[in-house]
Every structure is written in C-alpha cells, then in structure tokens.
Design a protein around this motif. Structure first.
Motif, PDB file in Angstrom:
ATOM      1  N   TRP A 200       0.843  -1.196   0.000  1.00 54.68           N
ATOM      2  CA  TRP A 200       0.000   0.000   0.000  1.00 54.68           C
ATOM      3  C   TRP A 200       0.873   1.238   0.000  1.00 54.68           C
ATOM      4  CZ3 TRP A 200      -1.083  -3.072   4.738  1.00 54.68           C
ATOM      5  CH2 TRP A 200      -2.022  -4.092   4.515  1.00 54.68           C
ATOM      6  N   THR A 202       0.253   5.273   0.551  1.00 51.68           N
ATOM      7  CA  THR A 202      -0.884   5.981   1.134  1.00 51.68           C
ATOM      8  C   THR A 202      -0.598   7.462   1.348  1.00 51.68           C
ATOM      9  OG1 THR A 202      -0.171   5.516   3.405  1.00 51.68           O
ATOM     10  CG2 THR A 202      -1.564   3.872   2.356  1.00 51.68           C
ATOM     11  N   LEU A 232      -5.774   4.542   8.212  1.00 52.74           N
ATOM     12  CA  LEU A 232      -4.782   3.723   7.521  1.00 52.74           C
ATOM     13  C   LEU A 232      -4.677   2.328   8.133  1.00 52.74           C
ATOM     14  CD1 LEU A 232      -1.903   6.290   6.866  1.00 52.74           C
ATOM     15  CD2 LEU A 232      -3.716   5.558   5.310  1.00 52.74           C
ATOM     16  N   LEU A 235      -6.257  -0.649   6.444  1.00 53.91           N
ATOM     17  CA  LEU A 235      -5.550  -1.419   5.424  1.00 53.91           C
ATOM     18  C   LEU A 235      -5.042  -2.733   6.003  1.00 53.91           C
ATOM     19  CD1 LEU A 235      -3.436   1.493   3.920  1.00 53.91           C
ATOM     20  CD2 LEU A 235      -5.333   0.338   2.757  1.00 53.91           C
ATOM     21  N   LEU A 240      -6.798  -4.831   2.769  1.00 48.45           N
ATOM     22  CA  LEU A 240      -7.298  -4.276   1.527  1.00 48.45           C
ATOM     23  C   LEU A 240      -6.315  -4.529   0.388  1.00 48.45           C
ATOM     24  CD1 LEU A 240      -8.907  -0.921   2.716  1.00 48.45           C
ATOM     25  CD2 LEU A 240      -9.989  -3.147   2.364  1.00 48.45           C
ATOM     26  N   SER A 242      -3.649  -4.290  -2.674  1.00 51.60           N
ATOM     27  CA  SER A 242      -2.506  -3.430  -2.943  1.00 51.60           C
ATOM     28  C   SER A 242      -2.941  -2.253  -3.800  1.00 51.60           C
ATOM     29  CB  SER A 242      -1.412  -4.212  -3.675  1.00 51.60           C
ATOM     30  OG  SER A 242      -0.877  -5.227  -2.866  1.00 51.60           O
ATOM     31  N   ARG A 244      -2.803   2.458  -4.260  1.00 49.42           N
ATOM     32  CA  ARG A 244      -2.722   3.780  -3.635  1.00 49.42           C
ATOM     33  C   ARG A 244      -4.020   4.069  -2.896  1.00 49.42           C
ATOM     34  NH1 ARG A 244      -2.988   9.525  -3.879  1.00 49.42           N
ATOM     35  NH2 ARG A 244      -0.904  10.431  -3.486  1.00 49.42           N
ATOM     36  N   HIS A 245      -3.904   4.460  -1.647  1.00 48.08           N
ATOM     37  CA  HIS A 245      -5.069   4.736  -0.822  1.00 48.08           C
ATOM     38  C   HIS A 245      -4.896   6.092  -0.144  1.00 48.08           C
ATOM     39  CE1 HIS A 245      -6.658   0.564  -1.026  1.00 48.08           C
ATOM     40  NE2 HIS A 245      -5.375   0.243  -1.102  1.00 48.08           N
ATOM     41  N   GLN A 246      -5.996   6.772   0.095  1.00 47.99           N
ATOM     42  CA  GLN A 246      -5.997   8.033   0.818  1.00 47.99           C
ATOM     43  C   GLN A 246      -6.711   7.846   2.144  1.00 47.99           C
ATOM     44  OE1 GLN A 246      -7.650  10.280  -2.702  1.00 47.99           O
ATOM     45  NE2 GLN A 246      -6.125  11.776  -2.026  1.00 47.99           N
ATOM     46  N   ASP A 249     -10.387   8.819   2.217  1.00 43.99           N
ATOM     47  CA  ASP A 249     -11.314   7.849   1.629  1.00 43.99           C
ATOM     48  C   ASP A 249     -11.552   6.668   2.548  1.00 43.99           C
ATOM     49  OD1 ASP A 249     -11.432   9.431  -0.635  1.00 43.99           O
ATOM     50  OD2 ASP A 249      -9.906   8.283  -1.715  1.00 43.99           O
ATOM     51  N   LEU A 250     -10.490   6.176   3.182  1.00 45.56           N
ATOM     52  CA  LEU A 250     -10.624   5.051   4.088  1.00 45.56           C
ATOM     53  C   LEU A 250     -11.490   5.417   5.289  1.00 45.56           C
ATOM     54  CD1 LEU A 250      -6.932   3.833   4.004  1.00 45.56           C
ATOM     55  CD2 LEU A 250      -8.890   2.638   3.014  1.00 45.56           C
ATOM     56  N   GLU A 253     -15.176   5.379   4.381  1.00 49.17           N
ATOM     57  CA  GLU A 253     -15.736   4.067   4.090  1.00 49.17           C
ATOM     58  C   GLU A 253     -15.970   3.248   5.339  1.00 49.17           C
ATOM     59  OE1 GLU A 253     -12.944   2.326   1.464  1.00 49.17           O
ATOM     60  OE2 GLU A 253     -13.345   3.726  -0.185  1.00 49.17           O
TER      61      GLU A 253
END
Length: 254
Positions: A200, A202, A232, A235, A240, A242, A244-246, A249-250, A253
């Motif tokens: 990940w 991030t 984070l 993750l 979650l 692999s 790019r995550h922000q 957003d996480l 959700e």
C-alpha cells in the motif's frame, strides 16, 4: 541503541504473534500508527533519529500494550538511528527477526522535507535533495529488500507513507514531492512483482505535525495524526488490496 521490554497485549488470533517494523515512530503519524498496532498486540520495532523522544514513545507503547483488554505478551524494541544508514537498517531487520522470528508488516514512515523553507526548483540545493531521496526513497526500498524474505514467508504487507505532493504540482514542493513520487512508483512495481504481499502507498492528508509546520503550512488547522492512523490501520485489519489509498477515503468508508 536497542531497548527491548515486554508489555501486556492481546494475543494474535493465529498461532504466532505478529511483528511490525515502523520507522519514524517517535512522533506524528508513525507514533500514532504504532499505537494502533500496540493496542492490537503486535510486536514492534520502532526507530527515529532522536533517542530521548524514541525512548519516551517506546515507554508509551509498552503502557498501551499493557492496558489492552486481552492477554498476551508484546515486545517493543526501540532503535535510534538514521534509516539512510545501512548499519542501522541492518539492525532494524535483525531485531525484528530476533523478537518475532519473522516479519508481518513494514511501515516506511520516516521522512525528511529537505531544504526549509521549501524552495522553488530553480533554487533547490542539490545536496539537500540527494539527502531527501536517500531517506524518503532509497531507505524504504533498502528496508523492503532486507525484510523481503521474511515478508514473503508470512505473506506480509508493506505500507509506504507518501503524500499528495507526489501527484500534485504544488509550488515549492517539487523536491519533496519528487522523492514521494519515486516512492509511489517503487511501490507500484513492488506490488506487481510481489503478488503474495499486500503493498500500500498511502496519502495521509494534512496532519497536525511538526513536519507540516516546518513546511510553512498552518499545522494547527489540520486534524491530528491519530485520525489518519486510524483510517490507515484499516488497510492492515481488512487486508485491503494493494494500491494507492488516501486516509480520507478510508475514513469515509468505515
């Protein structure tokens, strides 16, 4: 310097404790992420350049692990040093293998801004830029290389902390942003090359940290790093995919 003490923490639901290496963990997001792991019973190997602050963080994490509702024994190891130093990286890897007999998670959080106040690219001192690449890009890859056999064995995960400066053209953020853009590309390729791992990269967003303040931004108006850390950590807990995550957003959700 190495300091290994047991704390009281929740046992893993599997047959062995989980072990994580978290760099830059004496304050800010690194410490906040380490707290999330300590609450969940992880063995931790943490590092930072400043020994006194790192020891304070280690004591706090031991107390956090000890106050967890479940039973078990977590080990918190604190090693002061510079991730750009190969000998320090070797010590981190060696300690993680000693206390956990394997590694489940590597969090590459340690970072430097480079030149401050942040300069335009036309005035960017190249020596400072080389140092930033050494810490922000080369050191994370070197730690991945050192821990990769152990991570493969356990189907582990790599969490690389990047920035929106890696993908946006903010004035004066070119040097730092370039180091993070390179880290993102390394992460993207690592995910393709190591499908057995979760990888990940991030963007935690703006946080109330000393680094943001040193960059000349209004850190007091930003949310605390604990908010990004909680997002984070999803993750890790939800494994979650692999990519790019922000953090924003996480968080939305959850």
């Amino acid at each position: 310097m190495t300091d290994i003490d047991p704390g009281h923490a929740a046992p893993d639901t599997r047959t062995r404790p989980r072990t994580a290496v978290v760099t830059g963990a004496s304050r800010g997001l690194g410490l906040a992420l380490a707290r999330e792991l300590a609450r969940d019973g992880w063995n931790l190997v943490i590092d930072a350049r400043g020994a006194p602050a790192l020891e304070d963080a280690a004591e706090e994490l031991r107390e956090t692990a000890a106050s967890s509702a479940a039973s078990g024994t977590a080990v918190i190891a604190a090693l002061a040093g510079d991730v750009a130093d190969p000998a320090h990286r070797a010590a981190l890897a060696r300690t993680a293998l000693e206390i956990g007999h394997g590694v489940d998670l590597l969090v590459n959080n340690a970072s430097v801004l480079g030149t401050t106040p942040l300069p335009r690219l036309a005035a960017q001192p190249l020596a400072d830029l080389e140092r930033a690449f050494a810490v922000n890009t080369v050191a994370p890859l070197a730690l991945v290389q050192a821990l990769l056999p152990a991570l493969r064995e356990r189907g582990g995960a790599v969490l690389n902390i990047t920035s929106d400066a890696a993908v946006e053209g903010y004035e004066t953020w070119g040097g730092y942003g370039a180091t993070k853009a390179a880290l993102e590309q390394l992460s993207r390729v690592l995910a393709a090359e190591e499908p057995g791992l979760a990888v990940w990269w991030t963007d935690p967003g703006e946080m109330r940290t000393r680094m943001l303040r040193e960059a000349g931004e209004d850190a007091d108006a930003a949310p605390p790093p604990e908010e990004a850390a909680a997002a984070l950590y999803r993750l890790v807990t939800d494994r979650l995919p692999s990519g790019r995550h922000q953090a924003a957003d996480l968080a939305g959700e959850r």
